[in-house]
Design a protein around this motif. Sequence first.
Motif, PDB file in Angstrom:
ATOM      1  N   UNK A  34      32.922  36.351  27.552  1.00 33.26           N
ATOM      2  CA  UNK A  34      32.339  36.129  26.233  1.00 33.26           C
ATOM      3  C   UNK A  34      32.025  34.636  26.084  1.00 33.26           C
ATOM      4  N   UNK A  35      30.838  34.348  25.576  1.00 34.97           N
ATOM      5  CA  UNK A  35      30.417  32.956  25.421  1.00 34.97           C
ATOM      6  C   UNK A  35      31.397  32.192  24.530  1.00 34.97           C
ATOM      7  N   UNK A  36      31.803  31.026  25.012  1.00 35.75           N
ATOM      8  CA  UNK A  36      32.712  30.205  24.225  1.00 35.75           C
ATOM      9  C   UNK A  36      34.174  30.402  24.551  1.00 35.75           C
ATOM     10  N   UNK A  37      34.484  31.450  25.291  1.00 37.56           N
ATOM     11  CA  UNK A  37      35.873  31.670  25.701  1.00 37.56           C
ATOM     12  C   UNK A  37      36.224  30.721  26.845  1.00 37.56           C
ATOM     13  N   UNK A  38      37.326  30.006  26.676  1.00 35.64           N
ATOM     14  CA  UNK A  38      37.683  29.007  27.675  1.00 35.64           C
ATOM     15  C   UNK A  38      38.536  29.584  28.805  1.00 35.64           C
ATOM     16  N   UNK A  39      39.186  30.694  28.535  1.00 35.99           N
ATOM     17  CA  UNK A  39      40.102  31.271  29.522  1.00 35.99           C
ATOM     18  C   UNK A  39      39.513  32.538  30.132  1.00 35.99           C
ATOM     19  N   UNK A  40      39.707  32.696  31.433  1.00 40.58           N
ATOM     20  CA  UNK A  40      39.209  33.874  32.140  1.00 40.58           C
ATOM     21  C   UNK A  40      40.276  34.333  33.112  1.00 40.58           C
ATOM     22  N   UNK A  41      40.515  35.644  33.120  1.00 35.52           N
ATOM     23  CA  UNK A  41      41.560  36.241  33.955  1.00 35.52           C
ATOM     24  C   UNK A  41      40.952  37.336  34.838  1.00 35.52           C
ATOM     25  N   UNK A  42      41.497  37.477  36.026  1.00 33.41           N
ATOM     26  CA  UNK A  42      41.211  38.616  36.894  1.00 33.41           C
ATOM     27  C   UNK A  42      42.493  39.404  37.096  1.00 33.41           C
ATOM     28  N   UNK A  43      42.357  40.734  36.999  1.00 38.48           N
ATOM     29  CA  UNK A  43      43.477  41.648  37.231  1.00 38.48           C
ATOM     30  C   UNK A  43      43.028  42.722  38.213  1.00 38.48           C
ATOM     31  N   UNK A  44      44.027  43.381  38.791  1.00 36.90           N
ATOM     32  CA  UNK A  44      43.768  44.532  39.640  1.00 36.90           C
ATOM     33  C   UNK A  44      44.605  45.686  39.104  1.00 36.90           C
ATOM     34  N   UNK A  45      43.996  46.872  39.059  1.00 33.09           N
ATOM     35  CA  UNK A  45      44.720  48.046  38.572  1.00 33.09           C
ATOM     36  C   UNK A  45      44.547  49.169  39.585  1.00 33.09           C
ATOM     37  N   UNK A  46      45.648  49.530  40.206  1.00 33.80           N
ATOM     38  CA  UNK A  46      45.635  50.642  41.151  1.00 33.80           C
ATOM     39  C   UNK A  46      46.113  51.884  40.427  1.00 33.80           C
ATOM     40  N   UNK A  47      45.810  53.056  41.026  1.00 36.97           N
ATOM     41  CA  UNK A  47      46.156  54.325  40.400  1.00 36.97           C
ATOM     42  C   UNK A  47      47.651  54.382  40.117  1.00 36.97           C
ATOM     43  N   UNK A  48      47.979  54.646  38.860  1.00 36.90           N
ATOM     44  CA  UNK A  48      49.378  54.780  38.491  1.00 36.90           C
ATOM     45  C   UNK A  48      50.129  53.469  38.382  1.00 36.90           C
ATOM     46  N   UNK A  49      49.416  52.377  38.568  1.00 36.40           N
ATOM     47  CA  UNK A  49      50.061  51.067  38.489  1.00 36.40           C
ATOM     48  C   UNK A  49      49.582  50.321  37.260  1.00 36.40           C
ATOM     49  N   UNK A  50      50.342  49.348  36.890  1.00 41.70           N
ATOM     50  CA  UNK A  50      49.952  48.511  35.766  1.00 41.70           C
ATOM     51  C   UNK A  50      48.927  47.486  36.186  1.00 41.70           C
ATOM     52  N   UNK A  51      48.561  46.651  35.252  1.00 46.91           N
ATOM     53  CA  UNK A  51      47.639  45.572  35.530  1.00 46.91           C
ATOM     54  C   UNK A  51      48.352  44.486  36.320  1.00 46.91           C
ATOM     55  N   UNK A  52      47.825  44.174  37.459  1.00 52.16           N
ATOM     56  CA  UNK A  52      48.407  43.148  38.319  1.00 52.16           C
ATOM     57  C   UNK A  52      47.579  41.875  38.183  1.00 52.16           C
TER      58      UNK A  52
END
Lengths: 115, 112
Positions: free
Chosen positions: A26-44
């Motif tokens: 989103x324009x103006x957002x200073x923070x950016x995150x990457x996550x990985x989500x495998x089947x049955x797993x939480x956000x890593x």
Amino acid sequence: GAGVSQSPSNKVTEKGKDVELRCDPISGHTALYWYRQSLGQGLEFLIYFQGNSAPDKSGLPSDRFSAERTGGSVSTLTIQRTQQEDSAVYLCASSLYGQGDYEQYFGPGTRLTVT
Amino acid sequence: SQKIEQNSEALNIQEGKTATLTCNYTNYSPAYLQWYRQDPGRGPVFLLLIRENEKEKRKERLKVTFDTTLKQSLFHITASQPADSATYLCALGRKGYSTLTFGKGTMLLVSP
């Protein structure tokens, strides 16, 4: 306004190939995150960018994973020499500021399948 | 090591009832706790944030409690509707840290 977008939405690749996943925050957002989500797993958590500061790479599972964020906006996550265990949904999120009390806005994700 | 536990079994309730989801944590001192909703094939959507000095937060039919003694947060949906069916994730953040740690989520199924 526009939300977080990610491309491609789906990616099928052969084992050993490199892939690039893109995130438009989103324009103006200073923070950016990457996550990985495998089947049955939480956000890593994978990696975090805040403004022009050095990224927090503490969640990257191996040196085959890297990411960059150009101009404080668009980010690209690169996976080299993909393995079958890399198959997952890769989610990108942005927030106004990189603090735990700011909500994160997520993109729809990229589903990566390594054959 | 830090651990966040959400009930892995789906919660099935009837429309109109109150759904209560649990988020427990160990070896963690969160300053903030957030709840997100995730629908199949979509990214999570933020619902509520509660701080360590707050006992309860409400938003429309949603209510979150945060008990730092019990190391637990409860998420309530009153007058549940089939449209509330989704997976609900809790996420914990620590003061001075920029990242959140997410639980695996609990699936809620509301039947008409």
